[in-house]
Design a protein around this motif. Structure first.
Motif, PDB file in Angstrom:
ATOM      1  N   VAL A  72       0.849  -1.294   0.004  1.00 12.53           N
ATOM      2  CA  VAL A  72       0.167   0.143  -0.018  1.00 12.53           C
ATOM      3  C   VAL A  72       0.978   1.160   0.025  1.00 12.53           C
ATOM      4  CG1 VAL A  72      -1.839  -1.246   1.357  1.00 12.53           C
ATOM      5  CG2 VAL A  72      -0.264   0.281   2.555  1.00 12.53           C
ATOM      6  N   ASP A  73       0.272   2.373  -0.380  1.00 11.29           N
ATOM      7  CA  ASP A  73       1.153   3.571  -0.393  1.00 11.29           C
ATOM      8  C   ASP A  73       1.066   4.308   0.582  1.00 11.29           C
ATOM      9  OD1 ASP A  73       1.705   3.697  -3.474  1.00 11.29           O
ATOM     10  OD2 ASP A  73      -0.409   3.273  -3.513  1.00 11.29           O
ATOM     11  N   SER A  74       0.257   4.172   1.548  1.00  9.70           N
ATOM     12  CA  SER A  74       0.033   5.255   2.858  1.00  9.70           C
ATOM     13  C   SER A  74      -0.793   4.150   3.702  1.00  9.70           C
ATOM     14  CB  SER A  74      -0.770   6.514   2.573  1.00  9.70           C
ATOM     15  OG  SER A  74      -0.769   7.205   3.892  1.00  9.70           O
ATOM     16  N   ALA A  75      -0.367   4.360   5.249  1.00  9.09           N
ATOM     17  CA  ALA A  75      -1.034   3.561   6.037  1.00  9.09           C
ATOM     18  C   ALA A  75      -0.968   4.359   7.268  1.00  9.09           C
ATOM     19  CB  ALA A  75      -0.893   2.245   6.534  1.00  9.09           C
ATOM     20  N   ALA A  76      -1.201   5.762   7.271  1.00 10.94           N
ATOM     21  CA  ALA A  76      -1.180   6.702   8.569  1.00 10.94           C
ATOM     22  C   ALA A  76      -2.191   7.201   8.903  1.00 10.94           C
ATOM     23  CB  ALA A  76      -0.145   7.950   7.933  1.00 10.94           C
ATOM     24  N   HIS A  77      -3.574   6.537   8.911  1.00 14.25           N
ATOM     25  CA  HIS A  77      -4.856   7.235   8.747  1.00 14.25           C
ATOM     26  C   HIS A  77      -5.396   6.405  10.144  1.00 14.25           C
ATOM     27  CE1 HIS A  77      -3.645   8.967   5.273  1.00 14.25           C
ATOM     28  NE2 HIS A  77      -3.576   7.636   4.623  1.00 14.25           N
ATOM     29  N   ASP A  78      -6.187   7.217  11.018  1.00 10.40           N
ATOM     30  CA  ASP A  78      -6.466   6.912  12.182  1.00 10.40           C
ATOM     31  C   ASP A  78      -8.220   6.279  12.280  1.00 10.40           C
ATOM     32  OD1 ASP A  78      -4.474   6.911  13.635  1.00 10.40           O
ATOM     33  OD2 ASP A  78      -4.269   8.872  14.020  1.00 10.40           O
ATOM     34  N   SER A  79      -8.867   6.592  10.880  1.00 13.56           N
ATOM     35  CA  SER A  79     -10.224   6.210  10.833  1.00 13.56           C
ATOM     36  C   SER A  79     -10.669   6.189   9.431  1.00 13.56           C
ATOM     37  CB  SER A  79     -10.985   7.484  11.528  1.00 13.56           C
ATOM     38  OG  SER A  79     -10.913   8.548  10.789  1.00 13.56           O
ATOM     39  N   ALA A  80     -11.827   5.556   9.279  1.00 11.00           N
ATOM     40  CA  ALA A  80     -12.231   5.597   7.960  1.00 11.00           C
ATOM     41  C   ALA A  80     -12.538   6.919   7.326  1.00 11.00           C
ATOM     42  CB  ALA A  80     -13.736   4.605   7.947  1.00 11.00           C
ATOM     43  N   GLU A  81     -12.828   7.888   8.101  1.00 15.13           N
ATOM     44  CA  GLU A  81     -13.011   8.994   7.564  1.00 15.13           C
ATOM     45  C   GLU A  81     -11.727   9.714   7.158  1.00 15.13           C
ATOM     46  OE1 GLU A  81     -16.590   7.822  10.074  1.00 15.13           O
ATOM     47  OE2 GLU A  81     -14.233   8.203  10.396  1.00 15.13           O
ATOM     48  N   GLY A  82     -10.466   9.398   7.948  1.00 16.93           N
ATOM     49  CA  GLY A  82      -9.378   9.980   7.877  1.00 16.93           C
ATOM     50  C   GLY A  82      -8.769   9.441   6.410  1.00 16.93           C
ATOM     51  N   VAL A  83      -8.874   8.198   6.428  1.00 17.51           N
ATOM     52  CA  VAL A  83      -8.383   7.633   5.168  1.00 17.51           C
ATOM     53  C   VAL A  83      -9.188   8.146   3.715  1.00 17.51           C
ATOM     54  CG1 VAL A  83      -9.715   5.390   4.811  1.00 17.51           C
ATOM     55  CG2 VAL A  83      -7.278   5.342   3.993  1.00 17.51           C
ATOM     56  N   VAL A  84     -10.386   8.367   3.818  1.00 17.37           N
ATOM     57  CA  VAL A  84     -11.137   8.921   2.823  1.00 17.37           C
ATOM     58  C   VAL A  84     -10.875  10.331   2.665  1.00 17.37           C
ATOM     59  CG1 VAL A  84     -13.453   9.763   1.928  1.00 17.37           C
ATOM     60  CG2 VAL A  84     -13.237   7.253   2.857  1.00 17.37           C
ATOM     61  N   GLU A  85     -10.393  11.071   3.372  1.00 20.01           N
ATOM     62  CA  GLU A  85     -10.104  12.545   3.376  1.00 20.01           C
ATOM     63  C   GLU A  85      -8.518  12.708   2.647  1.00 20.01           C
ATOM     64  OE1 GLU A  85     -10.195  13.988   7.437  1.00 20.01           O
ATOM     65  OE2 GLU A  85     -12.498  14.198   7.446  1.00 20.01           O
ATOM     66  N   ALA A  86      -7.789  11.676   3.178  1.00 21.57           N
ATOM     67  CA  ALA A  86      -6.515  11.641   2.642  1.00 21.57           C
ATOM     68  C   ALA A  86      -6.562  11.440   1.058  1.00 21.57           C
ATOM     69  CB  ALA A  86      -5.708  10.548   3.371  1.00 21.57           C
ATOM     70  N   THR A  87      -7.506  10.340   0.635  1.00 23.30           N
ATOM     71  CA  THR A  87      -7.596   9.898  -0.750  1.00 23.30           C
ATOM     72  C   THR A  87      -8.321  10.943  -1.473  1.00 23.30           C
ATOM     73  OG1 THR A  87      -9.823   8.636  -0.249  1.00 23.30           O
ATOM     74  CG2 THR A  87      -7.474   7.656  -0.411  1.00 23.30           C
ATOM     75  N   VAL A  88      -9.103  11.685  -0.951  1.00 21.00           N
ATOM     76  CA  VAL A  88      -9.707  12.900  -1.684  1.00 21.00           C
ATOM     77  C   VAL A  88      -8.692  13.884  -2.033  1.00 21.00           C
ATOM     78  CG1 VAL A  88     -11.304  14.767  -1.326  1.00 21.00           C
ATOM     79  CG2 VAL A  88     -11.997  12.665  -0.855  1.00 21.00           C
ATOM     80  N   ARG A  89      -7.945  14.062  -0.820  1.00 23.93           N
ATOM     81  CA  ARG A  89      -6.756  15.129  -1.217  1.00 23.93           C
ATOM     82  C   ARG A  89      -5.777  14.925  -2.503  1.00 23.93           C
ATOM     83  NH1 ARG A  89      -6.728  15.265   4.668  1.00 23.93           N
ATOM     84  NH2 ARG A  89      -4.924  14.120   4.706  1.00 23.93           N
ATOM     85  N   LEU A  90      -5.529  13.374  -2.384  1.00 25.52           N
ATOM     86  CA  LEU A  90      -4.597  13.012  -3.480  1.00 25.52           C
ATOM     87  C   LEU A  90      -5.412  12.999  -4.765  1.00 25.52           C
ATOM     88  CD1 LEU A  90      -2.247  11.731  -4.651  1.00 25.52           C
ATOM     89  CD2 LEU A  90      -3.178   9.494  -4.037  1.00 25.52           C
ATOM     90  N   GLY A  91      -6.758  12.678  -4.566  1.00 29.78           N
ATOM     91  CA  GLY A  91      -7.806  12.944  -5.875  1.00 29.78           C
ATOM     92  C   GLY A  91      -7.739  14.186  -6.432  1.00 29.78           C
ATOM     93  N   GLU A  92      -7.915  15.184  -5.539  1.00 29.65           N
ATOM     94  CA  GLU A  92      -7.866  16.664  -6.098  1.00 29.65           C
ATOM     95  C   GLU A  92      -6.531  16.961  -6.841  1.00 29.65           C
ATOM     96  OE1 GLU A  92      -9.264  18.531  -2.637  1.00 29.65           O
ATOM     97  OE2 GLU A  92     -11.527  18.127  -3.116  1.00 29.65           O
ATOM     98  N   LYS A  93      -5.445  16.769  -6.141  1.00 30.37           N
ATOM     99  CA  LYS A  93      -4.193  16.939  -6.658  1.00 30.37           C
ATOM    100  C   LYS A  93      -4.005  16.267  -7.993  1.00 30.37           C
ATOM    101  CE  LYS A  93       0.742  16.530  -5.395  1.00 30.37           C
ATOM    102  NZ  LYS A  93       1.864  15.904  -4.704  1.00 30.37           N
ATOM    103  N   LEU A  94      -4.381  15.125  -8.204  1.00 25.85           N
ATOM    104  CA  LEU A  94      -4.312  14.405  -9.440  1.00 25.85           C
ATOM    105  C   LEU A  94      -5.143  15.015 -10.406  1.00 25.85           C
ATOM    106  CD1 LEU A  94      -4.136  10.725  -8.091  1.00 25.85           C
ATOM    107  CD2 LEU A  94      -2.211  12.103  -9.209  1.00 25.85           C
TER     108      LEU A  94
END
Length: 240
Positions: A181-203
């Motif tokens: 996996v690319d990242s595993a630094a997230h403490d909740s389901a909401e946190g991992v979704v927020e992180a992927t949304v940030r990456l998605g917006e950057k891409l």
């Protein structure tokens, strides 16, 4: 079962409900239909994020549905049917004209992990969830495209051994260390979704050509794409 939401340039595909998100013919057809919908609506800058509700991202094929056939032969036939039906889902993700991100809210096992690996990026929680390939424990051989996926996406023989030959349930930080996996630094389901949304917006901000992106992606995995019946298309740059 599954929903597809469009948020600007982002498509959010969600496996809904609090169950294990097992794949049977109905759920596979639903996922494939939503991927087709995302593809038909894609534009420059589109990005797909796949996630789920509850404790599981997906626990793989619906073995209870297979066993409900009532005989060993019938169960084997149903399992083979699911393997064949799931193959176009993997192909659709590799052929999708946009970057793709798997946002693992929880456990991803067997075909559920194959769904995650079919994405370009995988983000995982550090507090909950494991990656698990159960085939060695339950006595099932690996479909050819599963094995090709692991060879294509997981870089070292040690990591592949840990995943496929140990029956080990791999938690987030170890999965990141193994390069699964690319990242595993997230403490909740909401946190991992927020992180992927940030990456998605950057891409999405790069506004890449989806067709070119998909062609390059497929060129990276020739063995896997050959098994899936996918071919990379060469796009000429009109500026050259």
């Amino acid at each position: 079962m599954c929903t597809l939401e469009k948020r600007g340039d982002l498509f959010l595909l969600t496996l809904t409900g609090d169950g294990e998100h097992r794949f049977n013919p109905d759920t596979i057809a639903s996922i494939l239909s939503l991927l087709d919908q995302a593809k038909s609506q894609s534009t420059r800058g589109s990005v797909l994020i796949t996630t789920a509700h509850g404790k599981f991202f997906s626990n793989g094929f619906d073995l209870a549905w297979a066993l409900a056939a009532g005989s060993k032969t019938g169960a084997a036939e149903r399992l083979h049917q699911m393997v064949e039906l799931f193959k176009p889902v993997v192909a659709a993700l590799l052929d999708l004209p946009m970057p793709t991100i798997a946002s693992l809210n929880g456990h991803a096992a067997a075909a559920g992990l194959m769904l995650a690996l079919s994405h370009d990026y995988i983000f995982m929680r550090k507090d909950r969830g494991v990656l698990y390939m159960s085939e060695v424990d339950i006595g099932l051989s690996m479909p050819d495209y599963f094995s090709a996926m692991v060879r294509a996406k997981i870089g070292t023989s040690a990591a592949r051994r840990e995943l496929l030959l140990s029956g080990k349930k791999i938690r987030g930080e170890e999965a990141a260390g193994l390069g699964i996996v690319d990242s595993a630094a997230h403490d909740s389901a909401e946190g991992v979704v927020e992180a992927t949304v940030r990456l998605g917006e950057k891409l999405a901000a790069r506004k890449w050509s989806g067709e070119v992106y998909a062609s390059i992606r497929k060129s990276l995995y020739p063995e896997l794409c050959g098994i899936l019946g996918l071919e990379a298309t060469i796009f000429a740059n009109p500026k050259l």
